[in-house]
Design an enzyme around this catalytic site. Structure first.
Site, short mmCIF file in Angstrom:
data_model
loop_
_atom_site.label_atom_id
_atom_site.label_comp_id
_atom_site.label_asym_id
_atom_site.label_seq_id
_atom_site.Cartn_x
_atom_site.Cartn_y
_atom_site.Cartn_z
CG ASP A 61 -2.07 0.47 1.45
OD1 ASP A 61 -2.26 1.70 0.16
OD2 ASP A 61 -2.40 1.24 2.28
CG ASP A 111 -3.33 4.19 -3.73
OD1 ASP A 111 -4.33 3.18 -3.62
OD2 ASP A 111 -3.75 4.63 -2.34
CD GLU A 112 -5.79 -1.77 -2.09
OE1 GLU A 112 -5.54 -1.95 -0.84
OE2 GLU A 112 -6.99 -0.55 -1.65
#
Length: 385
Positions: A4, A97-98
């Site tokens: 993350d 974003d992860e």
């Protein structure tokens, strides 16, 4: 593993603009919107994503508000995913974003999971000059929880023999899928931790909450059968904008639809996707939201077709009050290769083919020289990012 990125949008803005480093930065918001992301400096004041921008300004009057740049975030995201693929072929991107990564069988190459996670964090930092946090656990939902334990720039490894003790004290609201409403219902039952869930039998949870209850009971025991799926085809693409001031100007609304159709169409063409259903979304001043959809005879990724369909849907819609937000989406994706229309089909088919070829040429120009290199006349100088 769950990787993350830390305060991703805000961190990218601070990376690209040295003047923002060390300052409370809020991405998104505007006068009336919501916070898309907040730097850790802003979070110290209680600012969180999805918070109304007015509330964020009251909490931190000296915060710096910046407009989001999704194209830039996607660019860095692609670099991060490339790094992750160097460690495992099984990488599932969960969002911009992860991502999840299956580390099974990687010990010979990268060492035990904790060492591998350290190497991943270092490789991401070297590639994009940003930090990420990594959670390592036996199953996906626990890995996601673990990545949040030592943020930012953190690492947390949950060993199999530690799962029961970890869940016994884990706040039930931290389990993915347990939203505020569900958590409130659980609180009324005296269920405050995942361990408390096991005070009731599985039949109780099924009878009380159905499928959601069964899922909760399984996760309270650390059970999550999901595997890391390297690729999952998107189900839809959409774009929307909230206005600084409510409006009932139909021409202005259509201009926004054109800008959004360009964004949606270009992303579809970049991914080689085409959809049959165009959806118009309108949120009125009283926050009432209305959607209208139309399914086309053939799949499309054409900006012109997406726009024309959305504009027609708007023409058919009454505007009983001013509009706060408008958006357009494309879904119902085609499967497999599509047959191209031949010039003999109809004049309309020829025009569509020419239009799509023109749009691909425009995409190529923008990819090489930037998004402002070529602009439709109606959008010249309009809604600059």
């Amino acid at each position: 593993m769950h990787i993350d990125m830390d305060a991703f949008f805000a961190s990218v803005e601070q990376l690209d603009n040295a003047a923002l480093r060390g300052r409370p930065v809020v991405v998104g918001g505007g006068k009336r919107g919501v916070v898309a992301a907040a730097s850790y400096e802003a979070r110290r004041y209680g600012i969180r994503s999805a918070m109304p921008s007015g509330q964020a300004r009251r909490l931190c009057p000296h915060a710096v508000f910046v407009k989001g740049r999704m194209h830039r975030y996607k660019e860095i995201s692609a670099q991060v995913m490339q790094v992750l693929h160097e460690f495992s072929p099984l990488v599932e991107q969960a969002s911009v974003d992860e991502a999840y990564l299956d580390a099974t069988g990687s010990a010979r190459l990268f060492g035990p999971p904790e060492e591998m996670a350290r190497r991943i964090r270092a490789a991401v930092r070297e590639a994009v000059s940003l930090t990420c946090s990594v959670g390592v656990a036996p199953v996906k939902f626990l890995a996601k929880i673990a990545s949040d334990v030592n943020k930012p720039d953190g690492l947390f490894v949950l060993q199999p023999d530690e799962v029961a003790g970890f869940l016994a004290v884990l706040p039930v609201g931290d389990i993915p899928g347990v939203g505020r409403h569900f958590a409130g219902q659980l609180q009324a039952l005296g269920v405050r931790t995942a361990g408390d869930v096991l005070r009731y039998p599985e039949t109780f949870w099924q009878r009380r909450f159905g499928k959601g209850g069964l899922g909760l009971f399984a996760r309270a025991q650390g059970i999550d059968p999901r595997v890391v799926e390297p690729y999952t085809q998107a189900k839809s693409e959409s774009a929307e904008n909230t206005f600084e001031e409510d409006t009932d100007d139909r021409e202005l609304l259509k201009t926004w639809l054109l800008k959004q159709a360009e964004r949606v169409g270009r992303n579809q063409r970049r991914m080689g996707l085409s959809g049959r259903t165009v959806t118009l979304k309108v949120k009125f001043a009283d926050f009432r939201t209305v959607t209208r959809s139309r399914t086309l005879a053939a799949p499309t990724s054409s900006t012109r077709v997406i726009y024309d369909t959305a504009a027609a849907l708007l023409d058919e819609m009454g505007l009983p009050q001013k509009v706060r937000l408008i958006g357009v989406g494309l879904s119902h994706y085609a499967e497999g290769p599509q047959q191209l229309a031949l010039p003999l089909c109809s004049p309309a088919a020829v025009r569509d083919e020419k239009s799509e070829q023109l749009e691909k040429t425009m995409d190529a120009v923008r990819d090489r020289f930037g998004s402002a290199a070529i602009v439709r006349g109606r959008l010249f100088g309009f809604g600059k990012d």
